[in-house]
Write a protein that holds these residues in place. Structure first.
Motif, PDB file in Angstrom:
ATOM      1  N   LEU A 105      15.339  40.948  46.712  1.00 57.30           N
ATOM      2  CA  LEU A 105      13.987  40.481  47.015  1.00 57.30           C
ATOM      3  C   LEU A 105      13.629  39.172  46.308  1.00 57.30           C
ATOM      4  CD1 LEU A 105      12.259  43.968  46.587  1.00 57.30           C
ATOM      5  CD2 LEU A 105      13.099  42.930  48.715  1.00 57.30           C
ATOM      6  N   ALA A 106      14.455  38.742  45.373  1.00 54.87           N
ATOM      7  CA  ALA A 106      14.141  37.563  44.559  1.00 54.87           C
ATOM      8  C   ALA A 106      14.478  36.267  45.287  1.00 54.87           C
ATOM      9  CB  ALA A 106      14.906  37.629  43.241  1.00 54.87           C
ATOM     10  N   ASP A 107      13.715  35.243  44.989  1.00 53.57           N
ATOM     11  CA  ASP A 107      14.009  33.900  45.483  1.00 53.57           C
ATOM     12  C   ASP A 107      15.312  33.442  44.832  1.00 53.57           C
ATOM     13  OD1 ASP A 107      14.012  30.894  45.138  1.00 53.57           O
ATOM     14  OD2 ASP A 107      12.233  31.112  46.403  1.00 53.57           O
ATOM     15  N   PRO A 108      16.233  32.811  45.600  1.00 54.09           N
ATOM     16  CA  PRO A 108      17.519  32.380  45.029  1.00 54.09           C
ATOM     17  C   PRO A 108      17.394  31.424  43.844  1.00 54.09           C
ATOM     18  CG  PRO A 108      17.530  32.171  47.416  1.00 54.09           C
ATOM     19  CD  PRO A 108      16.131  32.529  47.019  1.00 54.09           C
ATOM     20  N   ASP A 109      16.254  30.740  43.706  1.00 51.88           N
ATOM     21  CA  ASP A 109      16.064  29.816  42.596  1.00 51.88           C
ATOM     22  C   ASP A 109      15.221  30.418  41.466  1.00 51.88           C
ATOM     23  OD1 ASP A 109      17.581  27.737  43.746  1.00 51.88           O
ATOM     24  OD2 ASP A 109      15.883  27.218  45.035  1.00 51.88           O
ATOM     25  N   SER A 110      14.902  31.706  41.577  1.00 50.58           N
ATOM     26  CA  SER A 110      14.108  32.355  40.532  1.00 50.58           C
ATOM     27  C   SER A 110      14.975  32.666  39.314  1.00 50.58           C
ATOM     28  CB  SER A 110      13.498  33.649  41.077  1.00 50.58           C
ATOM     29  OG  SER A 110      14.524  34.592  41.348  1.00 50.58           O
ATOM     30  N   LYS A 111      14.300  33.034  38.233  1.00 55.05           N
ATOM     31  CA  LYS A 111      14.999  33.414  37.004  1.00 55.05           C
ATOM     32  C   LYS A 111      15.861  34.645  37.292  1.00 55.05           C
ATOM     33  CE  LYS A 111      13.974  35.462  32.565  1.00 55.05           C
ATOM     34  NZ  LYS A 111      12.923  36.019  31.727  1.00 55.05           N
ATOM     35  N   PRO A 112      17.150  34.607  36.939  1.00 57.11           N
ATOM     36  CA  PRO A 112      18.008  35.769  37.175  1.00 57.11           C
ATOM     37  C   PRO A 112      17.688  36.913  36.220  1.00 57.11           C
ATOM     38  CG  PRO A 112      19.235  34.059  36.057  1.00 57.11           C
ATOM     39  CD  PRO A 112      17.884  33.473  36.369  1.00 57.11           C
ATOM     40  N   ALA A 113      17.958  38.133  36.664  1.00 54.21           N
ATOM     41  CA  ALA A 113      17.782  39.308  35.813  1.00 54.21           C
ATOM     42  C   ALA A 113      18.950  39.456  34.843  1.00 54.21           C
ATOM     43  CB  ALA A 113      17.638  40.557  36.668  1.00 54.21           C
ATOM     44  N   VAL A 114      20.121  38.959  35.254  1.00 58.67           N
ATOM     45  CA  VAL A 114      21.311  39.040  34.413  1.00 58.67           C
ATOM     46  C   VAL A 114      22.052  37.713  34.490  1.00 58.67           C
ATOM     47  CG1 VAL A 114      23.562  40.171  34.100  1.00 58.67           C
ATOM     48  CG2 VAL A 114      21.557  41.533  34.721  1.00 58.67           C
ATOM     49  N   ILE A 115      22.500  37.242  33.331  1.00 62.79           N
ATOM     50  CA  ILE A 115      23.375  36.072  33.239  1.00 62.79           C
ATOM     51  C   ILE A 115      24.650  36.567  32.555  1.00 62.79           C
ATOM     52  CG2 ILE A 115      23.707  33.796  32.215  1.00 62.79           C
ATOM     53  CD1 ILE A 115      20.633  33.543  32.199  1.00 62.79           C
ATOM     54  N   ALA A 116      25.802  36.199  33.109  1.00 62.97           N
ATOM     55  CA  ALA A 116      27.056  36.710  32.542  1.00 62.97           C
ATOM     56  C   ALA A 116      28.162  35.670  32.643  1.00 62.97           C
ATOM     57  CB  ALA A 116      27.463  37.988  33.268  1.00 62.97           C
ATOM     58  N   GLU A 117      29.233  35.911  31.908  1.00 58.90           N
ATOM     59  CA  GLU A 117      30.447  35.097  31.962  1.00 58.90           C
ATOM     60  C   GLU A 117      31.655  36.011  31.824  1.00 58.90           C
ATOM     61  OE1 GLU A 117      29.689  30.689  30.129  1.00 58.90           O
ATOM     62  OE2 GLU A 117      30.519  32.207  28.794  1.00 58.90           O
ATOM     63  N   THR A 118      32.723  35.660  32.523  1.00 49.05           N
ATOM     64  CA  THR A 118      34.013  36.302  32.289  1.00 49.05           C
ATOM     65  C   THR A 118      35.066  35.217  32.174  1.00 49.05           C
ATOM     66  OG1 THR A 118      34.411  36.604  34.657  1.00 49.05           O
ATOM     67  CG2 THR A 118      33.556  38.500  33.465  1.00 49.05           C
ATOM     68  N   GLN A 119      35.921  35.359  31.187  1.00 50.35           N
ATOM     69  CA  GLN A 119      37.058  34.459  31.031  1.00 50.35           C
ATOM     70  C   GLN A 119      38.275  35.186  31.583  1.00 50.35           C
ATOM     71  OE1 GLN A 119      38.235  33.659  27.015  1.00 50.35           O
ATOM     72  NE2 GLN A 119      39.629  32.028  27.590  1.00 50.35           N
ATOM     73  N   LEU A 120      38.988  34.545  32.514  1.00 51.36           N
ATOM     74  CA  LEU A 120      40.173  35.128  33.132  1.00 51.36           C
ATOM     75  C   LEU A 120      41.376  34.241  32.860  1.00 51.36           C
ATOM     76  CD1 LEU A 120      37.618  35.422  35.397  1.00 51.36           C
ATOM     77  CD2 LEU A 120      39.300  37.027  36.249  1.00 51.36           C
ATOM     78  N   ALA A 121      42.530  34.863  32.673  1.00 50.71           N
ATOM     79  CA  ALA A 121      43.756  34.123  32.413  1.00 50.71           C
ATOM     80  C   ALA A 121      44.805  34.509  33.447  1.00 50.71           C
ATOM     81  CB  ALA A 121      44.270  34.424  31.006  1.00 50.71           C
ATOM     82  N   ALA A 122      45.569  33.514  33.919  1.00 50.47           N
ATOM     83  CA  ALA A 122      46.665  33.754  34.861  1.00 50.47           C
ATOM     84  C   ALA A 122      47.819  34.413  34.120  1.00 50.47           C
ATOM     85  CB  ALA A 122      47.108  32.441  35.500  1.00 50.47           C
ATOM     86  N   PHE A 123      48.432  35.397  34.760  1.00 56.18           N
ATOM     87  CA  PHE A 123      49.430  36.234  34.103  1.00 56.18           C
ATOM     88  C   PHE A 123      50.587  36.500  35.053  1.00 56.18           C
ATOM     89  CE2 PHE A 123      50.907  40.457  32.614  1.00 56.18           C
ATOM     90  CZ  PHE A 123      51.089  40.175  31.273  1.00 56.18           C
ATOM     91  N   ASP A 124      51.810  36.227  34.605  1.00 55.06           N
ATOM     92  CA  ASP A 124      53.014  36.530  35.380  1.00 55.06           C
ATOM     93  C   ASP A 124      53.322  38.010  35.173  1.00 55.06           C
ATOM     94  OD1 ASP A 124      55.845  37.061  35.916  1.00 55.06           O
ATOM     95  OD2 ASP A 124      56.035  34.892  36.166  1.00 55.06           O
ATOM     96  N   ILE A 125      53.206  38.796  36.243  1.00 55.18           N
ATOM     97  CA  ILE A 125      53.347  40.248  36.137  1.00 55.18           C
ATOM     98  C   ILE A 125      54.774  40.640  35.753  1.00 55.18           C
ATOM     99  CG2 ILE A 125      53.204  42.417  37.439  1.00 55.18           C
ATOM    100  CD1 ILE A 125      50.889  40.999  39.034  1.00 55.18           C
ATOM    101  N   GLY A 126      55.762  40.009  36.359  1.00 54.47           N
ATOM    102  CA  GLY A 126      57.157  40.341  36.064  1.00 54.47           C
ATOM    103  C   GLY A 126      57.574  39.976  34.657  1.00 54.47           C
ATOM    104  N   ALA A 127      57.202  38.767  34.236  1.00 57.07           N
ATOM    105  CA  ALA A 127      57.590  38.284  32.911  1.00 57.07           C
ATOM    106  C   ALA A 127      56.650  38.774  31.809  1.00 57.07           C
ATOM    107  CB  ALA A 127      57.634  36.759  32.903  1.00 57.07           C
ATOM    108  N   GLN A 128      55.485  39.311  32.196  1.00 63.11           N
ATOM    109  CA  GLN A 128      54.497  39.800  31.238  1.00 63.11           C
ATOM    110  C   GLN A 128      54.078  38.727  30.250  1.00 63.11           C
ATOM    111  OE1 GLN A 128      53.082  43.315  30.903  1.00 63.11           O
ATOM    112  NE2 GLN A 128      53.451  42.751  33.027  1.00 63.11           N
ATOM    113  N   LYS A 129      53.724  37.541  30.808  1.00 63.94           N
ATOM    114  CA  LYS A 129      53.251  36.457  29.945  1.00 63.94           C
ATOM    115  C   LYS A 129      52.244  35.599  30.707  1.00 63.94           C
ATOM    116  CE  LYS A 129      56.796  33.097  31.107  1.00 63.94           C
ATOM    117  NZ  LYS A 129      57.745  32.120  30.600  1.00 63.94           N
ATOM    118  N   LEU A 130      51.438  34.874  29.948  1.00 63.98           N
ATOM    119  CA  LEU A 130      50.479  33.956  30.547  1.00 63.98           C
ATOM    120  C   LEU A 130      51.215  32.804  31.220  1.00 63.98           C
ATOM    121  CD1 LEU A 130      47.785  33.776  27.729  1.00 63.98           C
ATOM    122  CD2 LEU A 130      47.709  35.121  29.825  1.00 63.98           C
TER     123      LEU A 130
END
Length: 146
Positions: A105-130
């Motif tokens: 129901l909120a206007d897209p430019d209104s103050k958000p109810a939640v602000i968040a961040e996630t840091q993601l890293a690329a990972f080689d599944i077979g080698a088990q390394k970044l």
């Protein structure tokens, strides 16, 4: 899943609806803080599926860090929540996504109810390394960088 048209300031934003389930509500009838990380994940998956889908057998993404700040209330009646995603930081091996979560129901430019961040890293599944992000991953993410 929706992707907004390009903004006039040259920055693209990705916005997608995420439904609130009855089990997401706490005894005070608010979206439970523990389920917010799941809501962010449900928004992040469609955002990252397109550029990373062909590589999921060999390259995965690990969550390195999650930050969530609550600025307002969200309730079952606010469903589906509108989650907007952009890239805050893009480096060789990792990137940080920013999120704003609002009521349907909120206007897209209104103050958000939640602000968040996630840091993601690329990972080689077979080698088990970044590993470094592939050029096509970087190109996609740069479109959404603030």
């Amino acid at each position: 899943m929706t992707s907004e048209p390009p903004r006039t300031d040259g920055q693209e934003r990705f916005t997608t609806p995420v439904p609130v389930r009855w089990s997401d509500i706490d005894m005070y009838q608010h979206v439970n803080h523990a389920t917010m990380v799941t809501i962010l994940e449900e928004a992040r998956v469609p955002f990252l599926t397109k550029p990373f889908a062909d590589d999921f057998a060999t390259t995965g993404l690990l969550i390195a860090e999650v930050r969530v700040a609550y600025k307002g209330q969200l309730r079952l009646a606010d469903s589906p929540l509108q989650v907007t995603i952009w890239v805050n930081r893009l480096r060789a091996v990792d990137f940080t996504l920013g999120y704003e979560v609002r009521s349907v129901l909120a206007d897209p430019d209104s103050k958000p109810a939640v602000i968040a961040e996630t840091q993601l890293a690329a990972f080689d599944i077979g080698a088990q390394k970044l590993v470094r992000l592939a050029p096509h991953h970087r190109e996609y993410l740069q479109r959404y960088q603030r």
